[in-house]
Design a protein around this motif. Structure first.
Motif, PDB file in Angstrom:
ATOM      1  N   THR A 317       0.902  -1.143  -0.048  1.00  0.00           N
ATOM      2  CA  THR A 317      -0.163  -0.061   0.005  1.00  0.00           C
ATOM      3  C   THR A 317       0.976   1.241  -0.101  1.00  0.00           C
ATOM      4  OG1 THR A 317      -1.693  -1.137   1.216  1.00  0.00           O
ATOM      5  CG2 THR A 317      -1.868   1.502   1.194  1.00  0.00           C
ATOM      6  N   LEU A 318       1.999   1.059   0.857  1.00  0.00           N
ATOM      7  CA  LEU A 318       2.579   2.357   0.656  1.00  0.00           C
ATOM      8  C   LEU A 318       3.622   2.387  -0.670  1.00  0.00           C
ATOM      9  CD1 LEU A 318       4.606   1.895   4.208  1.00  0.00           C
ATOM     10  CD2 LEU A 318       2.850   3.568   3.524  1.00  0.00           C
ATOM     11  N   ILE A 414       4.768  -1.586 -11.246  1.00  0.00           N
ATOM     12  CA  ILE A 414       4.904  -2.345 -10.000  1.00  0.00           C
ATOM     13  C   ILE A 414       3.911  -1.594  -9.250  1.00  0.00           C
ATOM     14  CG2 ILE A 414       6.381  -2.386  -8.017  1.00  0.00           C
ATOM     15  CD1 ILE A 414       8.743  -2.456  -9.748  1.00  0.00           C
ATOM     16  N   THR A 415       3.556  -0.063  -9.420  1.00  0.00           N
ATOM     17  CA  THR A 415       2.648   0.768  -8.736  1.00  0.00           C
ATOM     18  C   THR A 415       0.971   0.177  -8.863  1.00  0.00           C
ATOM     19  OG1 THR A 415       4.126   2.450  -8.886  1.00  0.00           O
ATOM     20  CG2 THR A 415       1.751   2.977  -8.187  1.00  0.00           C
ATOM     21  N   GLY A 416       0.951  -0.137 -10.050  1.00  0.00           N
ATOM     22  CA  GLY A 416      -0.415  -0.692 -10.321  1.00  0.00           C
ATOM     23  C   GLY A 416      -0.563  -2.089  -9.762  1.00  0.00           C
ATOM     24  N   ILE A 417       0.512  -3.093  -9.791  1.00  0.00           N
ATOM     25  CA  ILE A 417       0.116  -4.470  -9.227  1.00  0.00           C
ATOM     26  C   ILE A 417       0.068  -3.999  -7.517  1.00  0.00           C
ATOM     27  CG2 ILE A 417       1.398  -6.514  -8.647  1.00  0.00           C
ATOM     28  CD1 ILE A 417       2.711  -6.238 -11.451  1.00  0.00           C
ATOM     29  N   PHE A 420      -3.257  -3.511  -6.480  1.00  0.00           N
ATOM     30  CA  PHE A 420      -4.318  -4.615  -6.428  1.00  0.00           C
ATOM     31  C   PHE A 420      -4.638  -5.329  -5.084  1.00  0.00           C
ATOM     32  CE2 PHE A 420      -3.741  -4.679 -11.093  1.00  0.00           C
ATOM     33  CZ  PHE A 420      -4.564  -3.861 -11.552  1.00  0.00           C
ATOM     34  N   LEU A 421      -3.447  -5.288  -4.404  1.00  0.00           N
ATOM     35  CA  LEU A 421      -3.170  -5.806  -2.740  1.00  0.00           C
ATOM     36  C   LEU A 421      -4.157  -5.233  -1.857  1.00  0.00           C
ATOM     37  CD1 LEU A 421      -0.497  -7.118  -4.214  1.00  0.00           C
ATOM     38  CD2 LEU A 421       0.360  -7.238  -1.971  1.00  0.00           C
ATOM     39  N   ARG A 424      -9.916  -3.700  -0.037  1.00  0.00           N
ATOM     40  CA  ARG A 424     -11.198  -2.944  -0.238  1.00  0.00           C
ATOM     41  C   ARG A 424     -10.975  -1.882  -1.501  1.00  0.00           C
ATOM     42  NH1 ARG A 424     -14.372  -5.875   2.311  1.00  0.00           N
ATOM     43  NH2 ARG A 424     -13.460  -6.679   4.492  1.00  0.00           N
ATOM     44  N   TYR A 425     -12.106  -1.934  -2.338  1.00  0.00           N
ATOM     45  CA  TYR A 425     -12.067  -1.413  -3.708  1.00  0.00           C
ATOM     46  C   TYR A 425     -11.740   0.083  -3.585  1.00  0.00           C
ATOM     47  CZ  TYR A 425     -12.844   0.206  -8.412  1.00  0.00           C
ATOM     48  OH  TYR A 425     -13.107   0.909  -9.712  1.00  0.00           O
ATOM     49  N   VAL A 426     -13.008   0.528  -2.672  1.00  0.00           N
ATOM     50  CA  VAL A 426     -12.985   1.982  -2.362  1.00  0.00           C
ATOM     51  C   VAL A 426     -11.661   2.728  -1.792  1.00  0.00           C
ATOM     52  CG1 VAL A 426     -14.549   3.928  -1.143  1.00  0.00           C
ATOM     53  CG2 VAL A 426     -15.514   1.780  -2.212  1.00  0.00           C
ATOM     54  N   ALA A 427     -11.199   1.873  -0.760  1.00  0.00           N
ATOM     55  CA  ALA A 427      -9.896   2.339  -0.175  1.00  0.00           C
ATOM     56  C   ALA A 427      -8.784   2.523  -1.318  1.00  0.00           C
ATOM     57  CB  ALA A 427      -9.453   1.644   0.550  1.00  0.00           C
ATOM     58  N   GLY A 428      -8.621   1.571  -2.284  1.00  0.00           N
ATOM     59  CA  GLY A 428      -7.866   1.436  -3.305  1.00  0.00           C
ATOM     60  C   GLY A 428      -8.015   2.862  -4.271  1.00  0.00           C
TER      61      GLY A 428
END
Length: 524
Positions: A317-318, A414-417, A420-421, A424-428
């Motif tokens: 996430t970071l 790498i950022t896009g992958i 995906f981790l 929660r979709y809204v948090a993403g």
């Protein structure tokens, strides 16, 4: 002369005012008439030009006038014929004395409700209940014979599990509540109903466990929902926007889930669930930021595996948030931080690129987000293929054309992958949105700009509340008992206490001495 003609035309083409466009609510609020013909005329006027509304007049036992009314597609027409009209039209039905005797002896329907106004009659009709009116009676009967098409229970597509139950909520309110009730069988599970929306009259249920939840939170969420004044509620997102503590934030302040097991685990922790008719997503509050980083798989696997995957989730996430901005800042202002061999390789890769690193990063990030959004909106059969092939083709063609460098393509990939981790979709979505201002700050001020952005982000998170509970309350006043399910996933035999949202809560979750192992008493 021209002004006079315009004035006449404006009078004839005057737009109806808001008061004229509103439905005749005064007619619907009045009580039923004792005369059956007056009731029938009133209902026909209310439901004029409604081809799906069926009205059938008949005689009870060949003596008393009555009529039944229902909406086709929402009511069980076969049940109406079998359990209502057929027994009432028989000769022995003429012997009933009053309406209550008629209900007890002739109508073989499990749920029968009485109503006295036309507005209540409309509510029952819109919910699929047929209504029965009799002559010389100012009382109507709403019959529990609802039946409409609904989606079968299936695995939720947005929260796919590996070692977890395969069922998800549906758009049917009662199906969703029954799934929760099937898991939590205690009568302390309360479900309070209300209707929201002037025209849709959407059924909403507030679920909580009495004895675990702080009732002040229940009263707070009920008061917020009672203040909602909208024409219609078409999904749970409508309600969420109207009751959040801070509407000016990209971060979700309610947890949205399709899974009954996630909902039940939240209820057992003292949270509140909001179930909306017509939506398969259940909203849960209060939550913290760390609630968005947890998945149901953390609790179905071993706690060591759950802790490892949780830390992996935090790390990526970071990376998803900071990697493009750090790359832009280093290339623009801090080249001395890069080893010489790597710097020479990156400089040779960027030799033919005509754009600075900031423009290059923004171009690639916007293109990648557009491809991901296109893949999500296209049909499943071609959506994934378009996004993958599009990313490969555009990335390779851009590098060969000299518009972007190969390291930038690697950073964006790498950022896009990493994004995906985020479970929660809204948090993403919030993380993906904040990535762009951080890139702009990095291109303007370098690492100093990134630090300023991080400080502003942390201050913003500290100011957020979910139903009055601090968004970072889990780490604001850290205690060992409260960190067992935040940074790590402690074993179940260690989590003896529930999360603390307020000072008035049921602290104990389970009994002491739950650590597994052979019983010492049985050892020889």
């Amino acid at each position: 002369m021209k002004y006079f003609i315009k004035l006449l035309l404006s009078k004839h083409t005057q737009v109806p005012t808001q008061q004229q466009q509103q439905p005749p609510d005064n007619e619907q609020k009045q009580p039923l008439f004792p005369n059956l013909q007056q009731n029938e005329d009133m209902l026909r006027s209310i439901y004029s030009n409604c081809s799906d509304v069926i009205l059938r007049s008949f005689l009870i036992g060949g003596k008393t006038k009555a009529f039944i009314m229902y909406i086709e597609g929402l009511a069980n027409a076969d049940g109406i014929d079998e359990y209502v009209i057929t027994p009432l039209m028989r000769d022995e039905a003429r012997e009933f004395i009053e309406i209550r005797q008629l209900i007890e002896q002739k109508i073989s329907v499990s749920r029968v409700n009485e109503f006295h106004t036309f507005s209540t009659c409309s509510e029952y009709l819109s919910s699929g209940n047929p209504i029965l009116l009799l002559d010389n009676e100012a009382i109507g009967l709403a019959l529990g014979l609802c039946k409409w098409e609904k989606r079968a229970i299936d695995e939720p597509s947005a929260e796919v599990g590996i070692h977890s139950p395969r069922e998800g909520f549906t758009e049917s309110l009662r199906t969703s509540t029954s799934q929760i009730r099937r898991i939590i069988k205690s009568p302390d599970l309360k479900m309070e109903a209300m209707k929201i929306g002037d025209y849709t009259q959407t059924n909403v249920v507030i679920a909580y466990i009495e004895g675990i939840v702080d009732l002040t939170l229940v009263e707070e969420i009920k008061s917020r929902m009672e203040r909602i004044r909208l024409d219609g509620i078409l999904g749970s997102g409508y309600i969420e926007e109207m009751i959040v503590d801070n509407p000016y934030t990209p971060f979700p302040l309610f947890l949205s889930t399709e899974r009954p097991d996630v909902t039940c685990s939240s209820l057992l922790e003292g949270r509140i669930a909001i179930i909306t008719d017509g939506s398969p997503f259940v909203m849960i509050a209060p939550i913290t930021f760390f609630s968005l980083m947890q998945t149901q798989e953390d609790y179905y696997f071993n706690y060591i595996v759950g802790t490892a995957t949780r830390w992996l989730r935090y790390s990526f996430t970071l990376i998803s948030l900071l990697l493009p901005s750090i790359y832009v800042a280093i290339l623009t202002y801090h080249q001395e931080m890069v080893p010489s061999a790597l710097l020479i390789s990156m400089a040779s890769a960027r030799e033919a690129v005509p754009f600075p690193a900031l423009i290059e990063a923004l171009m690639m990030e916007v293109t990648f987000e557009a491809l991901r959004e296109a893949g999500a909106r296209l049909p499943k059969q071609i959506g994934s293929a378009v996004s993958i092939v599009g990313a490969l083709v555009i990335g390779q063609a851009s590098v060969q054309a000299g518009l972007v460098s190969a390291p930038m393509v690697i950073v964006v990939a790498i950022t896009g992958i990493s994004s995906f981790l985020i479970p929660r979709y809204v948090a993403g979505l919030a993380i993906r949105l904040l990535r762009f201002p951080l890139i702009l700050l990095a291109g303007s001020l370098g690492l100093l700009g990134i630090m300023m952005g991080i400080i502003a982000l942390v201050l913003h998170l500290c100011s957020l509340r979910s139903l009055g509970v601090l968004y970072l309350s889990s780490v604001a006043n850290p205690k060992v008992n409260e960190l067992k399910d935040v940074l790590v996933r402690a074993p179940w035999w260690k989590m003896n206490t529930r999360p603390r949202f307020t000072d008035n809560y049921n602290k104990n979750r389970q009994g002491p001495s739950q650590k597994p192992g052979p019983d010492k008493k049985n050892r020889k």
